[in-house]
Design an enzyme around this catalytic site. Sequence first.
Site, mmCIF file in Angstrom:
data_model
loop_
_atom_site.group_PDB
_atom_site.id
_atom_site.type_symbol
_atom_site.label_atom_id
_atom_site.label_comp_id
_atom_site.label_asym_id
_atom_site.label_seq_id
_atom_site.Cartn_x
_atom_site.Cartn_y
_atom_site.Cartn_z
ATOM 1 N N HIS A 5 32.435 48.511 34.183
ATOM 2 C CA HIS A 5 32.099 49.359 33.031
ATOM 3 C C HIS A 5 33.086 49.196 31.877
ATOM 4 O O HIS A 5 32.797 49.563 30.751
ATOM 5 C CB HIS A 5 31.999 50.842 33.449
ATOM 6 C CG HIS A 5 33.306 51.514 33.717
ATOM 7 N ND1 HIS A 5 33.828 51.662 34.983
ATOM 8 C CD2 HIS A 5 34.204 52.085 32.893
ATOM 9 C CE1 HIS A 5 34.976 52.308 34.916
ATOM 10 N NE2 HIS A 5 35.232 52.573 33.652
ATOM 11 N N ASP A 18 31.149 48.018 40.650
ATOM 12 C CA ASP A 18 31.891 48.324 39.428
ATOM 13 C C ASP A 18 33.172 47.483 39.332
ATOM 14 O O ASP A 18 34.258 47.993 39.061
ATOM 15 C CB ASP A 18 32.226 49.817 39.326
ATOM 16 C CG ASP A 18 32.689 50.193 37.915
ATOM 17 O OD1 ASP A 18 32.305 49.486 36.970
ATOM 18 O OD2 ASP A 18 33.450 51.160 37.775
ATOM 19 N N SER A 73 40.994 52.922 34.005
ATOM 20 C CA SER A 73 39.949 52.123 34.649
ATOM 21 C C SER A 73 40.327 50.662 34.714
ATOM 22 O O SER A 73 40.687 50.046 33.713
ATOM 23 C CB SER A 73 38.642 52.236 33.856
ATOM 24 O OG SER A 73 37.931 53.363 34.220
#
Length: 499
Positions: free
Chosen positions: A131, A165, A237
Amino acid sequence: MKRQVKQVLGLSAFAAGCMALGMGLSHGWVASAQEEKPVTVEARGMDHLPPIAEVAEKLNPTVVAITNTSFVKNRFEHPQVGGQDFFDFFFGPGGPQQRRSPRGGEDEQRAVSGGSGVIISPQGEILTNYHVIASMGGSDNALEVKVSDGKSYKATVLGKDKELDIALIKIDAAHLPYAKLGDSDALRIGEWVVAIGNPLGLEHTVTQGILSARGRKLDAGVSSYLQTDAAINRGNSGGPLLNLKGEVIGINTAINPAGQNIGFAVPISMVNRILKDLRSGKPVSRGYLGVRPMDLDQAYQDALGAKQGVVVSTVEKGQAADKAGVQRLDVITAVDGQAVNSQDELVAAVSSRRAGETIKLSLLRDGKAISLNVTLGDRKAIEDQRRRESGEESEDEASPKSPDDAKSLNLEKTYGFKVESADPKNRIKGVVVTTVDPRSPAADRGLAPGMIITAVGRQAVNNVAEFNAQVKRAGGRTLLLFIQTPNGNQEVTLAISPR
């Protein structure tokens, strides 16, 4: 004579005293040996602090900041884990930012988001989250990577896996400091961990904590996350979660914003399994078994006589398990000799294999141990297969209604629910659940009015008479009911214990 008697009596008294003393000591020793003690831990190395500073100093240069820029027509909304507000992916300060593009186009906007990554090879390979690098709706997007010495590079995407992911990107550089990938399967709950990333745009921020849990499920995907209390925020992230050896044991992915210091990372063992695919640029291949598993709780243990494993609730027609001979109510105890004790463990074991690979399933069927070789299908075909399955309905002949003798069976009294024959006009075979006592075991297991029972155990039932016959055969023991939802698009096996 009197003197001899006194000596004898004295010696006897002395001997008796010694015996009494010995018995008392012996009793004390026995009592001491049988004394129960609390569980304690032998503290080792309490005079040394964990080497957090050393991990931070050596591993900081392997962590990068990633900027993702897209030009989009409409306002961008960042994704949520599982499509819910409860879990939130990390972005840069304030999330994605939009402003007018200087290139013209009245509705075009420039959207910028950020994240972190970790270098895993001296040639500039970088692991991050999918993402972080995903296009935000525009026809083009640009990735820029900033390394620890301040230099910036354009990055290209080598491979990506949306389901896990995870993405692998590369910059045109050489002789870079890089991190070693560790073994997340060997982690122990309570181990010290270190997170490094760019939370809220604050580059190379180091936080420490412990491994709080393993095997956390955040969505219906294949991921089984690590949980940590190391402080993690937006922008982390794609950054590494490290052990005290400086090895990457996870890629930080998500947080629970409703809590305090509840963060999640993709285990590096799951990343390792797809790294070859990512480097080649080929789509990630995952094996698919084609069963719906259920955890082996006490009700299933009582009904199936198994103490360990995962219950096969349904078998998809035409899929790998069906072709290999796996049956509903089989208990899968191991995959390739590795024991499985939960749904998540089974999913992880199968999805870690590639489509086309053959695995050995150890099963318990009707109390007998058997093994089957299963050639796995492709997990990407799941949705198409499910749509095909839900669209296929056989033409059923109308069955004459049989007298409802459920009352004579005391079905409601014994199990807490009532049934009646399904309407043949709806082309459905089986019996329909009409009422469920909310305080019954049936309600606890999720049985609800409107559900359709098509089998009891392995025996199909087409009407109330056949259903009641199977209930009578159960003799008041746990019922294993094969259930369909009213629209027929969901199937599950429920173990209904008697009251």
